[in-house]
Every structure is written in structure tokens, then in C-alpha cells.
Design a protein around this motif. Structure first.
Motif, PDB file in Angstrom:
ATOM      1  N   ASP A  18      68.838 -32.821  42.994  1.00  0.00           N
ATOM      2  CA  ASP A  18      68.762 -31.537  42.280  1.00  0.00           C
ATOM      3  C   ASP A  18      67.840 -31.583  41.064  1.00  0.00           C
ATOM      4  O   ASP A  18      67.618 -30.552  40.420  1.00  0.00           O
ATOM      5  N   ALA A  19      67.335 -32.754  40.713  1.00  0.00           N
ATOM      6  CA  ALA A  19      66.505 -32.876  39.505  1.00  0.00           C
ATOM      7  C   ALA A  19      65.029 -32.809  39.898  1.00  0.00           C
ATOM      8  O   ALA A  19      64.534 -33.661  40.628  1.00  0.00           O
ATOM      9  N   LYS A  20      64.340 -31.771  39.435  1.00  0.00           N
ATOM     10  CA  LYS A  20      62.933 -31.562  39.842  1.00  0.00           C
ATOM     11  C   LYS A  20      62.061 -31.277  38.623  1.00  0.00           C
ATOM     12  O   LYS A  20      62.508 -30.602  37.700  1.00  0.00           O
ATOM     13  N   ILE A  21      60.807 -31.720  38.668  1.00  0.00           N
ATOM     14  CA  ILE A  21      59.861 -31.349  37.617  1.00  0.00           C
ATOM     15  C   ILE A  21      58.707 -30.560  38.220  1.00  0.00           C
ATOM     16  O   ILE A  21      58.441 -30.642  39.421  1.00  0.00           O
ATOM     17  N   GLY A  22      58.030 -29.784  37.360  1.00  0.00           N
ATOM     18  CA  GLY A  22      56.952 -28.899  37.820  1.00  0.00           C
ATOM     19  C   GLY A  22      55.627 -29.616  38.012  1.00  0.00           C
ATOM     20  O   GLY A  22      55.398 -30.699  37.475  1.00  0.00           O
ATOM     21  N   LEU A  23      54.744 -28.970  38.781  1.00  0.00           N
ATOM     22  CA  LEU A  23      53.456 -29.571  39.141  1.00  0.00           C
ATOM     23  C   LEU A  23      52.571 -29.861  37.944  1.00  0.00           C
ATOM     24  O   LEU A  23      51.785 -30.818  37.961  1.00  0.00           O
ATOM     25  N   MET A  24      52.682 -29.013  36.900  1.00  0.00           N
ATOM     26  CA  MET A  24      51.775 -29.178  35.756  1.00  0.00           C
ATOM     27  C   MET A  24      52.318 -30.135  34.686  1.00  0.00           C
ATOM     28  O   MET A  24      51.705 -30.284  33.635  1.00  0.00           O
ATOM     29  N   THR A  25      53.452 -30.752  34.975  1.00  0.00           N
ATOM     30  CA  THR A  25      54.033 -31.670  33.982  1.00  0.00           C
ATOM     31  C   THR A  25      52.975 -32.677  33.520  1.00  0.00           C
ATOM     32  O   THR A  25      52.323 -33.334  34.344  1.00  0.00           O
ATOM     33  N   HIS A  26      52.805 -32.763  32.200  1.00  0.00           N
ATOM     34  CA  HIS A  26      51.756 -33.596  31.606  1.00  0.00           C
ATOM     35  C   HIS A  26      51.810 -35.036  32.116  1.00  0.00           C
ATOM     36  O   HIS A  26      50.794 -35.613  32.519  1.00  0.00           O
ATOM     37  N   ALA A  27      53.010 -35.610  32.123  1.00  0.00           N
ATOM     38  CA  ALA A  27      53.170 -37.021  32.516  1.00  0.00           C
ATOM     39  C   ALA A  27      52.719 -37.252  33.961  1.00  0.00           C
ATOM     40  O   ALA A  27      52.143 -38.296  34.275  1.00  0.00           O
ATOM     41  N   PHE A  28      52.971 -36.292  34.823  1.00  0.00           N
ATOM     42  CA  PHE A  28      52.587 -36.431  36.232  1.00  0.00           C
ATOM     43  C   PHE A  28      51.059 -36.411  36.371  1.00  0.00           C
ATOM     44  O   PHE A  28      50.475 -37.138  37.164  1.00  0.00           O
ATOM     45  N   ASN A  29      50.417 -35.584  35.548  1.00  0.00           N
ATOM     46  CA  ASN A  29      48.967 -35.447  35.653  1.00  0.00           C
ATOM     47  C   ASN A  29      48.191 -36.546  34.942  1.00  0.00           C
ATOM     48  O   ASN A  29      47.098 -36.909  35.372  1.00  0.00           O
ATOM     49  N   TYR A  30      48.750 -37.066  33.832  1.00  0.00           N
ATOM     50  CA  TYR A  30      47.968 -37.993  33.007  1.00  0.00           C
ATOM     51  C   TYR A  30      48.603 -39.371  32.823  1.00  0.00           C
ATOM     52  O   TYR A  30      48.076 -40.193  32.072  1.00  0.00           O
ATOM     53  N   GLY A  31      49.737 -39.632  33.439  1.00  0.00           N
ATOM     54  CA  GLY A  31      50.380 -40.954  33.294  1.00  0.00           C
ATOM     55  C   GLY A  31      51.002 -41.176  31.932  1.00  0.00           C
ATOM     56  O   GLY A  31      51.180 -42.314  31.492  1.00  0.00           O
ATOM     57  N   THR A  32      51.343 -40.067  31.232  1.00  0.00           N
ATOM     58  CA  THR A  32      51.844 -40.160  29.859  1.00  0.00           C
ATOM     59  C   THR A  32      53.379 -40.232  29.823  1.00  0.00           C
ATOM     60  O   THR A  32      54.051 -39.314  29.354  1.00  0.00           O
ATOM     61  N   ALA A  33      53.888 -41.314  30.341  1.00  0.00           N
ATOM     62  CA  ALA A  33      55.337 -41.547  30.302  1.00  0.00           C
ATOM     63  C   ALA A  33      55.556 -43.034  30.097  1.00  0.00           C
ATOM     64  O   ALA A  33      54.681 -43.847  30.407  1.00  0.00           O
ATOM     65  N   VAL A  34      56.709 -43.376  29.548  1.00  0.00           N
ATOM     66  CA  VAL A  34      57.097 -44.790  29.442  1.00  0.00           C
ATOM     67  C   VAL A  34      58.458 -44.925  30.105  1.00  0.00           C
ATOM     68  O   VAL A  34      59.245 -43.981  30.126  1.00  0.00           O
ATOM     69  N   PHE A  35      58.710 -46.092  30.665  1.00  0.00           N
ATOM     70  CA  PHE A  35      59.931 -46.208  31.446  1.00  0.00           C
ATOM     71  C   PHE A  35      60.524 -47.599  31.364  1.00  0.00           C
ATOM     72  O   PHE A  35      59.945 -48.502  30.769  1.00  0.00           O
ATOM     73  N   GLU A  36      61.672 -47.742  31.976  1.00  0.00           N
ATOM     74  CA  GLU A  36      62.348 -49.036  32.099  1.00  0.00           C
ATOM     75  C   GLU A  36      62.849 -49.198  33.507  1.00  0.00           C
ATOM     76  O   GLU A  36      63.054 -48.220  34.231  1.00  0.00           O
ATOM     77  N   GLY A  37      63.064 -50.428  33.888  1.00  0.00           N
ATOM     78  CA  GLY A  37      63.730 -50.722  35.153  1.00  0.00           C
ATOM     79  C   GLY A  37      64.911 -51.612  34.815  1.00  0.00           C
ATOM     80  O   GLY A  37      64.743 -52.661  34.196  1.00  0.00           O
ATOM     81  N   ILE A  38      66.083 -51.148  35.162  1.00  0.00           N
ATOM     82  CA  ILE A  38      67.313 -51.897  34.864  1.00  0.00           C
ATOM     83  C   ILE A  38      68.023 -52.081  36.201  1.00  0.00           C
ATOM     84  O   ILE A  38      68.016 -51.177  37.036  1.00  0.00           O
ATOM     85  N   ARG A  39      68.642 -53.215  36.374  1.00  0.00           N
ATOM     86  CA  ARG A  39      69.383 -53.396  37.621  1.00  0.00           C
ATOM     87  C   ARG A  39      70.877 -53.307  37.388  1.00  0.00           C
ATOM     88  O   ARG A  39      71.384 -53.752  36.349  1.00  0.00           O
ATOM     89  N   ALA A  40      71.564 -52.732  38.388  1.00  0.00           N
ATOM     90  CA  ALA A  40      73.019 -52.861  38.467  1.00  0.00           C
ATOM     91  C   ALA A  40      73.256 -53.722  39.701  1.00  0.00           C
ATOM     92  O   ALA A  40      72.754 -53.416  40.789  1.00  0.00           O
ATOM     93  N   ASN A  41      73.944 -54.844  39.516  1.00  0.00           N
ATOM     94  CA  ASN A  41      74.106 -55.829  40.592  1.00  0.00           C
ATOM     95  C   ASN A  41      75.542 -55.820  41.102  1.00  0.00           C
ATOM     96  O   ASN A  41      76.485 -55.928  40.315  1.00  0.00           O
ATOM     97  N   TRP A  42      75.660 -55.695  42.411  1.00  0.00           N
ATOM     98  CA  TRP A  42      76.988 -55.608  43.029  1.00  0.00           C
ATOM     99  C   TRP A  42      77.593 -56.999  43.196  1.00  0.00           C
ATOM    100  O   TRP A  42      76.978 -57.893  43.791  1.00  0.00           O
ATOM    101  N   SER A  43      78.793 -57.192  42.648  1.00  0.00           N
ATOM    102  CA  SER A  43      79.525 -58.438  42.857  1.00  0.00           C
ATOM    103  C   SER A  43      80.651 -58.160  43.840  1.00  0.00           C
ATOM    104  O   SER A  43      81.612 -57.453  43.506  1.00  0.00           O
ATOM    105  N   ALA A  44      80.506 -58.719  45.056  1.00  0.00           N
ATOM    106  CA  ALA A  44      81.560 -58.543  46.060  1.00  0.00           C
ATOM    107  C   ALA A  44      82.816 -59.292  45.611  1.00  0.00           C
ATOM    108  O   ALA A  44      83.943 -58.857  45.855  1.00  0.00           O
ATOM    109  N   GLU A  45      82.578 -60.409  44.898  1.00  0.00           N
ATOM    110  CA  GLU A  45      83.657 -61.262  44.399  1.00  0.00           C
ATOM    111  C   GLU A  45      84.565 -60.496  43.431  1.00  0.00           C
ATOM    112  O   GLU A  45      85.788 -60.548  43.510  1.00  0.00           O
ATOM    113  N   HIS A  46      83.969 -59.740  42.528  1.00  0.00           N
ATOM    114  CA  HIS A  46      84.739 -58.984  41.522  1.00  0.00           C
ATOM    115  C   HIS A  46      84.910 -57.511  41.912  1.00  0.00           C
ATOM    116  O   HIS A  46      85.488 -56.747  41.137  1.00  0.00           O
TER     117      HIS A  46
END
Ligand code: PMP
Length: 313
Positions: A18-46
Motif C-alpha cells: 500500500d506504500a507508493k511514491i510518485g513518478l516525480m519524486t526527487h530521490a527517484f529521479n536524482y538518487g538523492t536518498a540515504v538508506f540503511e540495510g538491517i537484518r532480522a535473523n530468525w532463530s529456530a532455536e529460540h
């Protein structure tokens, strides 16, 4: 896949679909965004999903945003809590990738950083192994050089900078390798397309310093700390020549996506005896144990998402 990928968008948690951004969004056109990658790791044990070092990722995100003249309007604690709630609402019992993004959200034309509104979003979705952490990988030195701080600062995790990484990764793929190693403009080893790099030589670990245009990785910091505390191995941050990698005892890569991945071959030369090295294997095991809640001394790095878990519910 049982669960629903979720997002935090325009101040609300909702299904990712349900989360959408528009075609003219500055970041989409010019790469002007910063981000992170975080992991959530599944422990079958716990029977628990553990989010790894989210606070450290948010701190780096704030620095990246500052470099692009954006401000993260939420506190670290608010973001950590939002991530926790959002991930809990997915209902997944498998490894996830969490992507917070500060982006120039205004739908406006014009290349600049000033006078463009920005916003903050997060999404998460299932994400398994990125590289073959168990078997190890083969790498080549890329013909593409890592972007210099004088062009786009690599210490900021800017979306646009990933064109540099994508060029290197795809070149490596077309040439039949698993991953690329990029050199800085002055010819020193910088990093992989989405990983930091380490070499082990005579019982010491070496890794390039931030000035060699690396993203200062959180997995890198994790490996350095665990090597010192658990194995008594020191890490020296210094520039590394390409040919030093060829004669190292071991080389491995670290990253949120890549975990700790041993490199068995570089530019068609075996590293060490061509098998997974002792130190690489030990770091990999320690890192997996910490992120899956098996090492109480590192429980401050993880947060369990589902209530009723044995650790930090
Ligand atoms: N370098 C680059 C270019 C990356 O994209 C990543 C992944 N975020 C890394 C290094 C490793 O950083 P971290 O350990 O914080 O994921």
C-alpha cells in the motif's frame, strides 16, 4: 513465505503493497536518498526474530542524511521502536531485510540538495543468503574504481552511489565471478560492491581505512571487536595493495547482506590453500552466534521481536 511485508510510510505502519511514491519524486529521479540495510535473523532455536544492531544503523543513517542536507526528524529510540513494531506485524518466521530510507520526497524537478522537502520511510521483506557464506566465493578486481570522497562520499550510504557498486557487481557476474573488489582511484583496495574486505596475514587482520573510500561497515566493526575480544586478534586499518590480497593467508568480506563470507580465490589466484581459513571461519561462527542470541555478552546488539521469546522479549 508466510507473513506480510510491511512499511512505515508517511508516519504510519502499513502493508508494503500500500506504500507508493510518485513518478516525480526527487530521490527517484536524482538518487538523492540515504538508506540503511538491517537484518532480522530468525532463530529456530529460540523461535525468535532478532534484529541486529539497529541503533548503530540509525546512527549511521543520521550521518548520511546530514551529508545530503537532510534531517531525520525521529529520535533513535523512536525509529528503533518503529522498526520493532513493524517487523512484529509482518508475522514472518524467517530472515528479513529492513530498509530505512531518508529521501528527497518532493515531486519537483531540479538537481540540488537545498529547498527540496524530505521524508523518512522504512520497509522490510524476506531476504535469505546473499553470497555463499558456507562455501566461500570467487572475486575479481573490478575495472570500475570506487567513487572518491571528492565525487560522492562513500561514507554516506547514498542510493545514487550504488550505480558504482552495480557496475562492478554486474561486470564480475558477466565475467563468471561471485563478487567484485573495487580499488580506490589511487589503486588501493577499497571494498566490495556491498561489503567491506579484510585480509589475514601472520595472525593479524588488516582492513582498509575510511579514507580509502569505504562505507564504514557495522559488520566490519563487529568483526574487529569480536576478533580482539574473543580471539585476541588485532586489526590494523591501513591501505592495502591489490597484490597483497593474492599472498594473504585469508581474505574475507563482511556486510549486513553478506554476513562474513570467505573469499577463496581472487583474480584466478587461490588465497592460502584455497579453503575457508581458520580465522575467517572463527569470525563467521562468532558473528552468527552473536546475531542468533547464543552469546549473552553480545545480547546488547540484538532485539527479539516476538513477545514470549527467551531473550529480550
Ligand atoms: N560497503 C558497502 C558499499 C555496502 O553497501 C555495505 C552494506 N551496507 C557495506 C560495505 C557493509 O556495511 P554493513 O556491515 O554496515 O552492512
Amino acid at each position: 513465505m508466510t507473513g506480510t511485508p510491511m512499511a512505515f510510510f508517511q508516519g504510519e505502519i502499513m502493508p508494503l503493497a500500500d506504500a507508493k511514491i510518485g513518478l516525480m519524486t526527487h530521490a527517484f529521479n536524482y538518487g538523492t536518498a540515504v538508506f540503511e540495510g538491517i537484518r532480522a535473523n530468525w532463530s529456530a532455536e529460540h523461535e525468535q526474530l532478532y534484529i541486529f544492531r539497529s541503533e548503530d544503523h540509525i546512527k549511521r543513517l543520521r550521518k548520511s542524511a546530514h551529508i545530503l542536507e537532510m534531517e531525520l526528524r525521529y529520535s533513535d529510540a523512536e525509529i528503533v521502536e518503529t522498526i520493532q513494531n513493524m517487523v512484529e506485524q509482518t508475522g514472518f518466521r524467517e530472515d528479513l531485510y529492513i530498509r530505512p530510507l531518508v529521501y528527497k520526497s518532493q515531486e519537483v524537478l531540479g538537481v540540488r540538495l537545498h529547498d527540496v522537502e524530505d521524508d523518512f520511510l522504512i520497509y522490510c521483506s524476506p531476504f535469505g543468503a546473499y553470497l555463499d557464506v558456507d562455501a566461500g566465493i570467487r572475486c575479481c578486481t573490478s575495472s570500475w574504481r570506487r567513487v572518491d570522497d571528492t565525487a560522492i562520499p562513500a561514507r554516506a550510504k547514498v542510493t545514487g552511489i550504488y550505480v558504482n557498486s552495480a557496475l562492478a557487481k554486474t561486470e564480475a557476474f558477466h565475467r563468471g565471478y561471485d563478487e567484485a573488489i573495487m580499488l580506490s582511484n589511487d589503486g588501493h583496495v577499497s571494498e566490495g560492491s556491498g561489503e567491506n574486505i579484510f585480509m589475514v596475514l601472520d595472525g593479524v587482520m588488516y582492513t582498509p581505512p575510511p579514507q580509502d573510500n569505504i562505507l564504514v561497515g557495522i559488520t566490519r566493526a563487529t568483526a574487529i571487536e569480536m576478533a580482539e575480544k574473543e580471539l585476541g586478534i588485532k586489526t590494523v586499518e591501513r591501505s592495502i595493495d591489490r597484490s597483497e590480497l593474492y599472498i594473504a593467508d585469508e581474505v574475507f568480506m563482511t556486510g549486513t547482506a553478506a554476513h562474513c563470507t570467505p573469499i577463496l580465490e581472487i583474480d584466478d589466484r587461490k588465497i592460502g590453500d584455497g579453503e575457508i581459513g581458520k580465522v575467517s571461519g572463527q569470525i563467521q561462527k562468532l558473528y552468527f552466534d552473536a546475531m542468533l542470541g547464543r552469546l549473552p555478552q553480545y545480547d546488547h546488539w540484538i532485539e527479539g521481536v516476538y513477545s514470549g521469546s527467551p531473550v529480550k522479549a
